[in-house]
Motif scaffolding. Structure first.
Motif, short mmCIF file in Angstrom:
data_model
loop_
_atom_site.label_atom_id
_atom_site.label_comp_id
_atom_site.label_asym_id
_atom_site.label_seq_id
_atom_site.Cartn_x
_atom_site.Cartn_y
_atom_site.Cartn_z
N LYS A 1 0.73 -1.27 0.07
CA LYS A 1 0.00 0.10 -0.05
C LYS A 1 0.93 1.31 0.03
O LYS A 1 1.75 1.46 0.88
CB LYS A 1 -0.99 -0.12 1.23
CG LYS A 1 -2.20 0.79 0.91
CD LYS A 1 -3.05 0.43 2.20
CE LYS A 1 -4.27 1.24 2.20
NZ LYS A 1 -5.62 0.74 3.11
N ARG A 2 0.85 2.15 -1.02
CA ARG A 2 1.60 3.13 -1.17
C ARG A 2 1.55 4.38 0.15
O ARG A 2 2.64 4.48 0.50
CB ARG A 2 1.54 3.89 -2.50
CG ARG A 2 1.67 3.25 -3.93
CD ARG A 2 1.13 4.01 -4.82
NE ARG A 2 1.64 5.02 -5.03
CZ ARG A 2 1.16 6.21 -5.74
NH1 ARG A 2 -0.04 6.26 -6.22
NH2 ARG A 2 2.02 7.10 -6.05
N GLU A 3 0.34 4.23 0.43
CA GLU A 3 0.37 5.30 1.96
C GLU A 3 1.15 4.76 3.07
O GLU A 3 1.15 5.37 3.92
CB GLU A 3 -1.08 5.70 2.05
CG GLU A 3 -1.97 4.58 2.44
CD GLU A 3 -3.34 4.93 2.88
OE1 GLU A 3 -3.90 4.31 3.82
OE2 GLU A 3 -3.84 5.95 2.15
N GLU A 4 1.35 3.54 2.85
CA GLU A 4 1.91 2.81 4.30
C GLU A 4 3.20 3.06 4.23
O GLU A 4 4.04 3.25 5.27
CB GLU A 4 1.51 1.43 4.05
CG GLU A 4 1.53 0.50 5.69
CD GLU A 4 0.95 -0.92 5.18
OE1 GLU A 4 -0.11 -0.69 5.37
OE2 GLU A 4 1.84 -1.82 5.06
N ASP B 1 -0.03 0.07 -5.54
CA ASP B 1 -1.16 -0.85 -4.45
C ASP B 1 -1.74 -2.07 -5.33
O ASP B 1 -1.97 -1.74 -6.49
CB ASP B 1 -2.37 -0.18 -4.14
CG ASP B 1 -2.10 1.20 -3.13
OD1 ASP B 1 -0.74 1.60 -2.89
OD2 ASP B 1 -2.97 1.88 -2.69
#
Length: 630
Positions: free
Chosen positions: A102-105, A112
């Protein structure tokens, strides 16, 4: 202190000795088993790629170099190495780490994922963007042999081979079996044939032969054919060479030295390359090695014994009831055929496959093909049932429209995991199917509220001569007694389940039970709500819904689907078309991707459980919230 305890980034493992990295691999396997034993998750595939993940992060300078994981079933070790060890215990939990990249992670997650066969296309896009921007970073796509059954993977291979971009594809093969001799010879040849010395020798020899007078070019072609013949004899590389890739492998995916040497060599090659790596699912954990299917996606289990925790006296799952019912249908009708896309156990078709092997097809991760294949069967008098998770049927939308519905063919879509599915999160929630199917001409869409109606939905589908869809949730059924005789339901006919004068719930599927519970709670406060099970999303029971709306003047629609284009929208369209004057409150999911969590947590969070529905009605009627009233 263990090696893993002190790790915060992949840079720290690049200076470790090989023996220390092997110790780290053992520590990681222990961490994977102990964590997934509590949280559940994809264990077998992750145990199989520990060494491969370590080698990738030791050879490539991540996050500058990009690693794109396919599906993400095998990215747990990647998460542990990239600064997420402290949060690893929250894997797949509400507000915790995702079970997928997950890119935001993390900056180490460059794409993603959650659905299969996307990595090569995504990695090629990253490589093309790199070249446009004048970068020099490496891009690596890691794809499993299962994901390679998806057509999108071959579309990516085709374009990558045509563009000749610097791109490395690592094929993680955990199903192919090769003998030790062939594997050793092939591994040796592949490593030597990608070394700097060999590559320079090949290029210089080709240049020399090309400029020889007379037969120079013919000699070059002869040499190429000889190399191809050798590769074809020892490896399956001819397929990938035909796509324009330099093929390397197979390589032992659990031999760190071989992996690192090969990846180092390949990283210096120009153009697209494919490294074929052989791994073993469940590697290092005996229960997972013995039963990789069980431990592919497993719930909480005893880490010592591998025994999966089961609730006492649990009702059968909706999935298992569907599978048993389809077997019953096939016993009576030789035209019934079952089709799934690499989800035999997941869709409950294992018994059908054993009982009717000649009428069962697992097409691999190829949902588009599954639907059009079913359409071909239906054209010749068969009654195919396509059993696919709701979220995966999205991938075959065009095929549903053009190949099934346009021709009005009797194909049945049995959509498992309809609604919120839980810990797998936004990539797996089946909350869009009402919206993407109900507007298609010729399609009938039934949504059973319980297991009795699920069996009836399948009987109804078999009695129709056109496209038919029904969805059912993940998890346990309600434990109802199942009548032996199944009668088809009248098409487009709803059912009134509760009388009431102050308003009416129009509910569908899983929300029928929640609406009944909400009506009971409101009745104790003096609000008398009727409950109607719409039964069908398409066609709606126009007579019943219009009559109830006009009788009460207040309608609450309840659905486990996004509100845009869903059941509530269908009711509003009906009322607009027929000039019904009634106040409408729609209860459903918002215009946002729903995160992970248990089904109960997510329904409560988005106020589509009985308590949330009742509160919405209180607010609409100007009554105080239950907490304030108490």
């Amino acid at each position: 202190m263990s090696i893993l305890d002190g790790l915060t980034s992949p840079a720290q493992i690049r200076d470790l000795s090989l023996s220390k990295v092997e110790e780290l691999a053992a520590e990681i396997r222990d961490e994977l088993v102990s964590t997934v034993a509590v949280t559940g998750g994809h264990l077998a595939s992750n145990l199989g790629v520990v060494e491969l993940t370590l080698a990738l992060h030791r050879v490539f300078n991540t996050p500058r170099d990009r690693i794109v994981w396919d599906v993400g079933h095998q990215a747990y070790t990647h998460k542990l190495l990239t600064g997420r060890r402290e949060r690893f215990c929250s894997l797949r939990q509400s507000d915790g780490l995702s079970g997928f990249p997950k890119r935001e992670e993390s900056e180490y997650d460059c794409f993603d994922v959650g659905h299969a066969s996307t990595s090569i296309s995504a990695a090629l896009g990253l490589a093309c963007a790199r070249d446009i921007l004048g970068g020099s970073e490496k891009v690596v796509a890691v794809i499993g042999d299962g994901s390679l059954t998806g057509g999108l993977a071959f579309e990516g291979l085709n374009q990558a081979g045509h563009l000749k971009k610097d791109l490395i594809v690592v094929l993680n093969d955990n199903e192919m079996s090769i003998s030790s001799n062939v594997g050793a010879i092939s591994s040796f040849l592949s490593r030597k044939m990608t070394s700097d010395l060999f590559v320079r020798f090949k290029k210089e020899t080709q240049n020399l032969l090309t400029h020889l007078p007379g037969f120079g070019r013919e000699l070059v072609n002869l040499a190429r054919r000889a190399e191809d013949s050798l590769k074809g004899f020892l490896t399956p590389g001819m397929l990938f060479e035909a796509f324009g890739f330099d093929y390397v492998g197979p390589i032992d995916g659990h031999n760190l030295a071989e992996l690192e040497e090969t990846l180092q060599n390949v990283s210096r090659l120009k153009g697209p390359s494919l490294v074929h790596v052989i791994t073993r699912k469940g590697k290092g954990y005996v229960p997972a090695e013995a039963n990789p299917s069980l431990f592919h996606g497993v719930g909480p289990f005893d880490a010592e014994t591998g025994e999966v925790h089961k609730k006492a006296a649990a009702a059968p799952s909706y999935t298992s009831i569907f599978g048993r019912t389809l077997v019953d249908m096939a016993e009576e009708d030789p035209r019934v055929i079952a089709i799934t896309a690499a989800m035999i156990e997941g869709t409950g078709l294992q018994d059908f496959a054993k009982r009717f092997p000649e009428r069962f097809y697992d097409v691999g991760i190829a949902e588009q093909h599954a639907v059009t294949f079913a359409a071909g069967l239906a054209c010749h008098g068969q009654r195919p049932v396509v059993a696919i998770y709701s979220t995966f049927l999205q991938r075959a939308y065009d095929n549903v429209v053009h190949d099934v519905c346009l021709q009005n063919l009797p194909v049945t879509f049995a959509m498992d995991r309809g609604g919120l599915v839980g810990a797998d999160g936004p990539t797996h929630h089946g909350v869009f199917d009402y919206s993407y199917l109900r507007h298609i001409p010729n399609l009938t869409f039934m949504v059973p509220r319980d297991e009795v109606q699920l069996r009836r939905a399948l009987a109804t589908a078999m009695a129709q001569d056109g496209p038919f869809a029904f969805r059912y949730p993940r998890g346990e059924s309600q434990g109802l007694e199942l009548p032996e005789k199944i009668t088809p339901a009248p098409i487009g006919q709803g059912e009134k389940l509760r009388e009431g004068k102050d308003g009416v719930f129009f509910a569908i599927g899983t929300m029928v039970g929640e609406a009944l519970a909400a009506a009971q709670a409101l009745a104790e406060e003096g609000v008398d709500m009727a409950v109607v099970d719409a039964c069908f999303l398409k066609p709606l029971d126009r007579t019943l819904l219009m009559a109830e709306a006009q009788r009460t003047g207040f309608v609450v629609t309840c659905e486990e689907n996004v509100l845009q284009g869903g059941f509530g929208s269908a009711v509003l369209e009906l009322f607009e078309e027929t000039a019904v004057d009634a106040r409408v409150l729609r209860v459903g999911l918002p215009d946002a991707f729903v995160d992970q969590g248990t089904q109960q947590e997510l329904r409560a969070r988005h106020a589509i459980n009985s308590e949330g529905i009742a509160e919405r009605v209180r607010a609409a009627l100007g009554r105080p919230p239950q907490s304030a009233a108490g």
